[in-house]
Scaffold this motif. Sequence first.
Motif, PDB file in Angstrom:
ATOM      1  N   SER A   1    -128.373 -82.897  20.938  1.00  0.00           N
ATOM      2  CA  SER A   1    -128.138 -83.598  22.198  1.00  0.00           C
ATOM      3  C   SER A   1    -126.652 -83.846  22.413  1.00  0.00           C
ATOM      4  O   SER A   1    -126.174 -83.831  23.541  1.00  0.00           O
ATOM      5  N   THR A   2    -125.908 -84.026  21.332  1.00  0.00           N
ATOM      6  CA  THR A   2    -124.465 -84.220  21.452  1.00  0.00           C
ATOM      7  C   THR A   2    -123.800 -82.940  21.942  1.00  0.00           C
ATOM      8  O   THR A   2    -122.980 -82.975  22.852  1.00  0.00           O
ATOM      9  N   THR A   3    -124.163 -81.809  21.361  1.00  0.00           N
ATOM     10  CA  THR A   3    -123.548 -80.558  21.806  1.00  0.00           C
ATOM     11  C   THR A   3    -124.011 -80.210  23.211  1.00  0.00           C
ATOM     12  O   THR A   3    -123.247 -79.646  23.980  1.00  0.00           O
TER      13      THR A   3
ATOM     14  N   TYR B   1    -127.100 -83.120  34.536  1.00  0.00           N
ATOM     15  CA  TYR B   1    -126.969 -81.707  34.200  1.00  0.00           C
ATOM     16  C   TYR B   1    -127.706 -81.338  32.912  1.00  0.00           C
ATOM     17  O   TYR B   1    -128.276 -80.255  32.825  1.00  0.00           O
ATOM     18  N   THR B   2    -127.715 -82.231  31.930  1.00  0.00           N
ATOM     19  CA  THR B   2    -128.463 -81.918  30.710  1.00  0.00           C
ATOM     20  C   THR B   2    -129.963 -81.960  30.976  1.00  0.00           C
ATOM     21  O   THR B   2    -130.734 -81.302  30.286  1.00  0.00           O
ATOM     22  N   GLY B   3    -130.364 -82.699  31.994  1.00  0.00           N
ATOM     23  CA  GLY B   3    -131.777 -82.726  32.378  1.00  0.00           C
ATOM     24  C   GLY B   3    -132.214 -81.484  33.141  1.00  0.00           C
ATOM     25  O   GLY B   3    -133.396 -81.145  33.155  1.00  0.00           O
ATOM     26  N   GLN B   4    -131.278 -80.817  33.770  1.00  0.00           N
ATOM     27  CA  GLN B   4    -131.600 -79.650  34.592  1.00  0.00           C
ATOM     28  C   GLN B   4    -131.309 -78.318  33.915  1.00  0.00           C
ATOM     29  O   GLN B   4    -131.894 -77.296  34.270  1.00  0.00           O
ATOM     30  N   PHE B   5    -130.354 -78.318  32.985  1.00  0.00           N
ATOM     31  CA  PHE B   5    -129.927 -77.078  32.345  1.00  0.00           C
ATOM     32  C   PHE B   5    -129.960 -77.234  30.837  1.00  0.00           C
ATOM     33  O   PHE B   5    -129.542 -78.262  30.303  1.00  0.00           O
ATOM     34  N   SER B   6    -130.421 -76.196  30.172  1.00  0.00           N
ATOM     35  CA  SER B   6    -130.379 -76.200  28.709  1.00  0.00           C
ATOM     36  C   SER B   6    -128.931 -76.037  28.271  1.00  0.00           C
ATOM     37  O   SER B   6    -128.056 -75.682  29.067  1.00  0.00           O
ATOM     38  N   GLU B   7    -128.696 -76.271  26.991  1.00  0.00           N
ATOM     39  CA  GLU B   7    -127.341 -76.085  26.467  1.00  0.00           C
ATOM     40  C   GLU B   7    -126.897 -74.635  26.640  1.00  0.00           C
ATOM     41  O   GLU B   7    -125.755 -74.365  27.019  1.00  0.00           O
ATOM     42  N   THR B   8    -127.808 -73.705  26.415  1.00  0.00           N
ATOM     43  CA  THR B   8    -127.496 -72.281  26.582  1.00  0.00           C
ATOM     44  C   THR B   8    -127.114 -71.983  28.028  1.00  0.00           C
ATOM     45  O   THR B   8    -126.134 -71.275  28.290  1.00  0.00           O
TER      46      THR B   8
ATOM     47  N   ALA C   1    -124.688 -82.429  25.548  1.00  0.00           N
ATOM     48  CA  ALA C   1    -123.866 -83.302  26.399  1.00  0.00           C
ATOM     49  C   ALA C   1    -122.427 -82.790  26.465  1.00  0.00           C
ATOM     50  O   ALA C   1    -121.796 -82.819  27.530  1.00  0.00           O
ATOM     51  N   ASP C   2    -121.908 -82.314  25.332  1.00  0.00           N
ATOM     52  CA  ASP C   2    -120.550 -81.747  25.323  1.00  0.00           C
ATOM     53  C   ASP C   2    -120.450 -80.545  26.246  1.00  0.00           C
ATOM     54  O   ASP C   2    -119.465 -80.381  26.971  1.00  0.00           O
ATOM     55  N   SER C   3    -121.481 -79.704  26.240  1.00  0.00           N
ATOM     56  CA  SER C   3    -121.497 -78.545  27.131  1.00  0.00           C
ATOM     57  C   SER C   3    -121.532 -78.998  28.590  1.00  0.00           C
ATOM     58  O   SER C   3    -120.842 -78.428  29.440  1.00  0.00           O
ATOM     59  N   ALA C   4    -122.322 -80.013  28.869  1.00  0.00           N
ATOM     60  CA  ALA C   4    -122.385 -80.533  30.240  1.00  0.00           C
ATOM     61  C   ALA C   4    -121.029 -81.085  30.668  1.00  0.00           C
ATOM     62  O   ALA C   4    -120.571 -80.829  31.787  1.00  0.00           O
ATOM     63  N   GLU C   5    -120.366 -81.819  29.773  1.00  0.00           N
ATOM     64  CA  GLU C   5    -119.037 -82.352  30.088  1.00  0.00           C
ATOM     65  C   GLU C   5    -118.030 -81.238  30.332  1.00  0.00           C
ATOM     66  O   GLU C   5    -117.227 -81.314  31.257  1.00  0.00           O
ATOM     67  N   ARG C   6    -118.090 -80.195  29.502  1.00  0.00           N
ATOM     68  CA  ARG C   6    -117.177 -79.062  29.678  1.00  0.00           C
ATOM     69  C   ARG C   6    -117.422 -78.382  31.021  1.00  0.00           C
ATOM     70  O   ARG C   6    -116.495 -78.025  31.732  1.00  0.00           O
ATOM     71  N   PHE C   7    -118.696 -78.199  31.372  1.00  0.00           N
ATOM     72  CA  PHE C   7    -119.016 -77.592  32.660  1.00  0.00           C
ATOM     73  C   PHE C   7    -118.514 -78.469  33.807  1.00  0.00           C
ATOM     74  O   PHE C   7    -117.895 -77.978  34.755  1.00  0.00           O
ATOM     75  N   LEU C   8    -118.769 -79.755  33.738  1.00  0.00           N
ATOM     76  CA  LEU C   8    -118.329 -80.669  34.796  1.00  0.00           C
ATOM     77  C   LEU C   8    -116.815 -80.655  34.942  1.00  0.00           C
ATOM     78  O   LEU C   8    -116.290 -80.731  36.053  1.00  0.00           O
ATOM     79  N   GLN C   9    -116.122 -80.538  33.825  1.00  0.00           N
ATOM     80  CA  GLN C   9    -114.663 -80.460  33.867  1.00  0.00           C
ATOM     81  C   GLN C   9    -114.225 -79.186  34.587  1.00  0.00           C
ATOM     82  O   GLN C   9    -113.351 -79.223  35.449  1.00  0.00           O
ATOM     83  N   LEU C  10    -114.832 -78.059  34.217  1.00  0.00           N
ATOM     84  CA  LEU C  10    -114.500 -76.793  34.872  1.00  0.00           C
ATOM     85  C   LEU C  10    -114.820 -76.821  36.364  1.00  0.00           C
ATOM     86  O   LEU C  10    -114.101 -76.247  37.178  1.00  0.00           O
ATOM     87  N   ALA C  11    -115.918 -77.490  36.710  1.00  0.00           N
ATOM     88  CA  ALA C  11    -116.355 -77.568  38.100  1.00  0.00           C
ATOM     89  C   ALA C  11    -115.590 -78.634  38.892  1.00  0.00           C
ATOM     90  O   ALA C  11    -115.887 -78.864  40.061  1.00  0.00           O
ATOM     91  N   ASN C  12    -114.609 -79.257  38.265  1.00  0.00           N
ATOM     92  CA  ASN C  12    -113.797 -80.299  38.907  1.00  0.00           C
ATOM     93  C   ASN C  12    -114.649 -81.445  39.456  1.00  0.00           C
ATOM     94  O   ASN C  12    -114.350 -82.005  40.507  1.00  0.00           O
ATOM     95  N   ALA C  13    -115.691 -81.771  38.717  1.00  0.00           N
ATOM     96  CA  ALA C  13    -116.586 -82.835  39.158  1.00  0.00           C
ATOM     97  C   ALA C  13    -115.881 -84.181  39.228  1.00  0.00           C
ATOM     98  O   ALA C  13    -116.320 -85.067  39.971  1.00  0.00           O
ATOM     99  N   ASP C  14    -114.780 -84.327  38.499  1.00  0.00           N
ATOM    100  CA  ASP C  14    -114.044 -85.587  38.549  1.00  0.00           C
ATOM    101  C   ASP C  14    -113.426 -85.813  39.928  1.00  0.00           C
ATOM    102  O   ASP C  14    -112.969 -86.908  40.233  1.00  0.00           O
ATOM    103  N   ARG C  15    -113.451 -84.798  40.769  1.00  0.00           N
ATOM    104  CA  ARG C  15    -112.911 -84.917  42.129  1.00  0.00           C
ATOM    105  C   ARG C  15    -114.000 -85.103  43.185  1.00  0.00           C
ATOM    106  O   ARG C  15    -113.710 -85.090  44.376  1.00  0.00           O
TER     107      ARG C  15
END
Length: 168
Positions: free
Chosen positions: A26-28, A102-109, A30-44
């Motif tokens: 679950s940590t990895t 995002y972790t609820g909608q997408f698998s880590e893969t 969540a880490d993948s979700a955070e990385r995706f959100l960062q790439l997607a500029n979700a912070d904006r």
Amino acid sequence: MSMHRTLRFCCAILLSCIGPSAIADSTTHADSAERFLQLANADRLAVPVYAQVQQMFAQRFAETQAPDSKKALLEGYQAQADAALDKAIGWDKLKPDLVALYTGQFSETELNQLIDFYQSPLGKKMLAKLPELNARSAQLTQAKLEAAVPEVNKLLADMTAELDTQKP
């Protein structure tokens, strides 16, 4: 050792082996979700909200015909509004919920596949074009929607009139 005690011992060993693995997964994830959100500029994501609130204050300031000497007052209230928004929708408030979404909608893969895509030249182009495409799509939809507004309003009025005549 009795059969019951042996069974409990085996269960305890099994749980101790599975527990850390599930937590690590679950940590990895969540880490993948955070990385995706960062790439997607979700912070904006909230930037348009901040801009809209700033515009509301500027418009109200203009409507009151306040002199330029009161501009500092406007800026002070805008800063307070930004602080209020930070408390409600700042990135630190949104990120945990978005990671869970995002972790609820997408698998880590799947998240890792999205990350790979958004790191590709086409994915980077998509990210760069997406805000403009979304804005233009909204404008197109709004323009088409305006044609339906009179008919929808008439239907609403007709329903209201029909309901009023059916009251006991």
